[in-house]
Design a protein around this motif. Structure first.
Motif, mmCIF file in Angstrom:
data_model
loop_
_atom_site.group_PDB
_atom_site.id
_atom_site.type_symbol
_atom_site.label_atom_id
_atom_site.label_comp_id
_atom_site.label_asym_id
_atom_site.label_seq_id
_atom_site.Cartn_x
_atom_site.Cartn_y
_atom_site.Cartn_z
ATOM 1 N N SER A 296 38.100 -56.637 -59.040
ATOM 2 C CA SER A 296 38.506 -57.838 -58.957
ATOM 3 C C SER A 296 37.384 -58.640 -59.547
ATOM 4 O O SER A 296 37.702 -59.737 -60.257
ATOM 5 C CB SER A 296 38.415 -58.253 -57.370
ATOM 6 N N ASP A 297 36.181 -58.452 -59.636
ATOM 7 C CA ASP A 297 35.031 -59.147 -60.074
ATOM 8 C C ASP A 297 35.170 -58.950 -61.642
ATOM 9 O O ASP A 297 34.869 -59.815 -62.368
ATOM 10 C CB ASP A 297 33.628 -58.704 -59.531
ATOM 11 N N ILE A 298 35.379 -57.860 -62.210
ATOM 12 C CA ILE A 298 35.745 -57.757 -63.601
ATOM 13 C C ILE A 298 36.714 -58.631 -64.138
ATOM 14 O O ILE A 298 36.355 -59.146 -65.198
ATOM 15 C CB ILE A 298 35.868 -56.098 -63.673
ATOM 16 N N VAL A 310 40.651 -62.944 -76.834
ATOM 17 C CA VAL A 310 41.037 -61.457 -76.791
ATOM 18 C C VAL A 310 40.178 -60.562 -76.973
ATOM 19 O O VAL A 310 40.216 -59.438 -76.089
ATOM 20 C CB VAL A 310 41.994 -61.287 -78.254
ATOM 21 N N THR A 311 38.961 -60.608 -77.498
ATOM 22 C CA THR A 311 37.872 -59.598 -77.450
ATOM 23 C C THR A 311 37.506 -59.204 -76.126
ATOM 24 O O THR A 311 37.343 -58.285 -75.619
ATOM 25 C CB THR A 311 36.743 -59.859 -78.399
ATOM 26 N N ASN A 312 37.436 -60.365 -75.249
ATOM 27 C CA ASN A 312 36.708 -60.367 -74.100
ATOM 28 C C ASN A 312 37.420 -59.943 -72.927
ATOM 29 O O ASN A 312 37.322 -58.865 -72.179
ATOM 30 C CB ASN A 312 36.089 -61.714 -73.435
ATOM 31 N N TYR A 313 39.034 -60.331 -73.364
ATOM 32 C CA TYR A 313 40.012 -60.062 -72.451
ATOM 33 C C TYR A 313 40.018 -58.345 -72.643
ATOM 34 O O TYR A 313 40.089 -57.659 -71.360
ATOM 35 C CB TYR A 313 41.318 -60.577 -72.789
ATOM 36 N N MET A 314 40.266 -57.834 -73.785
ATOM 37 C CA MET A 314 40.200 -56.317 -73.948
ATOM 38 C C MET A 314 39.175 -55.381 -73.454
ATOM 39 O O MET A 314 39.311 -54.385 -73.043
ATOM 40 C CB MET A 314 40.489 -56.035 -75.495
ATOM 41 N N MET A 321 39.994 -50.329 -66.294
ATOM 42 C CA MET A 321 40.588 -49.172 -66.450
ATOM 43 C C MET A 321 39.728 -48.140 -66.191
ATOM 44 O O MET A 321 40.050 -46.942 -65.188
ATOM 45 C CB MET A 321 41.420 -48.930 -67.752
ATOM 46 N N ASN A 322 38.471 -48.026 -66.603
ATOM 47 C CA ASN A 322 37.561 -47.126 -66.239
ATOM 48 C C ASN A 322 37.273 -46.928 -64.747
ATOM 49 O O ASN A 322 36.910 -45.877 -64.191
ATOM 50 C CB ASN A 322 36.217 -47.398 -67.078
ATOM 51 N N LYS A 323 37.047 -48.398 -63.984
ATOM 52 C CA LYS A 323 37.140 -48.094 -62.745
ATOM 53 C C LYS A 323 38.038 -47.310 -61.921
ATOM 54 O O LYS A 323 37.948 -46.923 -61.000
ATOM 55 C CB LYS A 323 36.579 -49.525 -62.280
ATOM 56 N N LEU A 324 39.060 -47.941 -62.312
ATOM 57 C CA LEU A 324 40.341 -47.240 -61.601
ATOM 58 C C LEU A 324 40.505 -45.760 -61.753
ATOM 59 O O LEU A 324 41.165 -45.337 -60.980
ATOM 60 C CB LEU A 324 41.578 -48.179 -62.203
#
Length: 383
Positions: A296-298, A310-314, A321-324
């Motif tokens: 959530s924080d990310i 876009v760069t920050n979003y990706m 995704m790495n966390k999940l």
């Protein structure tokens, strides 16, 4: 006295006669030619005998040598036959043993591979038959329709993955087999079978629970959200879910009153098991809560009221995704805790108590599925 005859095939060169004996030689020749053939035959036989003797004389040493060589060969052969076959050295024997062992393992691997292919083919055929039966009964996966609502089976959701659909089919098959085994266990308990025979039914039921854990482990690698969401369970079961399954400490409380009387040692063992299980559950729950907070924080690190870069979003999505990806580890640890709890109860209890414990667990989940069926079939008030 008969004059000497002329030897026309001499074994040695004829000597030249002296000139003075010409007359005598002429007379000898004329008399020999004018005479009869009878005196000539013995002299020819004598000459032939001499020729044969002289011709065979040089060959006799060679024949004796060949005969002696044959005797030597025969003696050598007999001596080698008496010695017997030569024994291989230890290195050769070890290499032959290794070759035989490698060939045996290769045959076993080939046999196991063929059996695996055959079992996979049978399993695929069963899945196709179950899918056809489900479609004929109006049960679909991924269409948002009820999956066997009248039977208390899970409700499907849209756009599920193929692995999740296969897992749902396997779970339906597992429920059918689970119901059959529990009926056999209940009949064995009611017939008061000896404990050595009853233990066979108990072990089969535990092995069937382990099979479910293996199925969940496979789908957790490809679609862990399907397990965590609980969409493969009925609505009532989902209310009591904890990280993709039941909470083991609550299950201990449920079955504790179904297996009395208990000895003091059994009570102490069950209490210790319940305490350790609760501690493990608390640790996993805190870890999962920290994971949720981190994700959530990310995703909220940038402003949510404007269009993100876009760069920050990706970059944020990649970190999230790495966390999940660690969610699979939580589900696997929770399943291991459930597995250990069931097997630890089996060790603490007697055979008959373990049988009653498994029957109580099966009846508990059966009633939850029945409650879901009743909830789906309830009459709805028109607004």
């Amino acid at each position: 006295m008969r004059p000497p005859t002329l030897n026309i095939f001499p074994s040695q060169p004829m000597h030249v006669a002296p000139p003075s004996s010409t007359k005598t030689s002429t007379g000898l020749v004329s008399s020999a030619t004018s005479g009869s053939k009878r005196p000539f035959e013995p002299s020819m036989e004598l000459a032939n005998a001499r020729n044969n003797a002289s011709a065979s004389a040089p060959d006799q040493p060679a024949a004796k040598a060949v005969k002696r060589e044959g005797i030597n060969r025969k003696g050598t052969t007999s001596s080698s036959e008496q010695e017997g076959p030569k024994t291989p050295d230890p290195k050769t024997l070890r290499r032959l043993a290794q070759n035989r062992e490698a060939a045996r393992k290769s045959r076993l691997r080939k046999k196991a591979y063929v059996q695996q292919l055959e079992s996979s083919r049978i399993r695929l055929t069963q899945l196709e038959q179950e899918l056809q039966r489900a479609r004929s009964q109006g049960m679909f996966f991924g269409g948002g329709t009820i999956l066997g609502g009248e039977q208390g089976l899970p409700v499907g959701i849209g756009n599920i993955s193929s692995d999740a659909a296969v897992f749902d089919m396997e779970y339906v098959r597992w429920l059918e087999e689970h119901h059959r085994r529990m009926c056999e266990l209940r009949a064995a308990v009611q017939e008061h079978l000896p404990e050595n025979e009853l233990s066979i039914f108990v072990d089969n039921c535990l092995a069937h629970f382990d099979e479910m854990m293996n199925l969940k482990g496979v789908v957790a690698k490809t679609d862990v959200f399907h397990l965590v969401s609980g969409m493969w369970k009925t609505p009532a079961e989902r209310c009591f879910m904890w990280i993709g399954g039941f909470r083991p400490s609550e299950l201990i409380k449920i079955v504790l009153n179904q297996i009395e009387p208990l000895t003091e040692q059994q009570i102490m063992g069950i209490c210790a098991l319940q305490q350790s299980t609760q501690e493990a559950e608390e640790a996993l729950s805190q870890g999962l809560e920290a994971l949720n907070q981190s994700v959530s924080d990310i995703i909220t690190s940038d402003s949510l009221s404007c269009t993100p870069n876009v760069t920050n979003y990706m970059g944020q999505m990649a970190i999230a995704m790495n966390k999940l990806s660690t969610l699979e580890g939580f589900v696997r640890q929770a399943d291991n805790l459930r597995h250990q709890t069931l097997h630890r109860l089996h060790q603490i209890l007697t055979i008959r108590q373990a049988a009653r414990c498994l029957l109580a667990i099966a009846e508990y989940f059966h009633r939850l599925r029945a409650l879901s069926s009743l909830w789906v079939a309830r009459p709805r008030q028109e607004q």
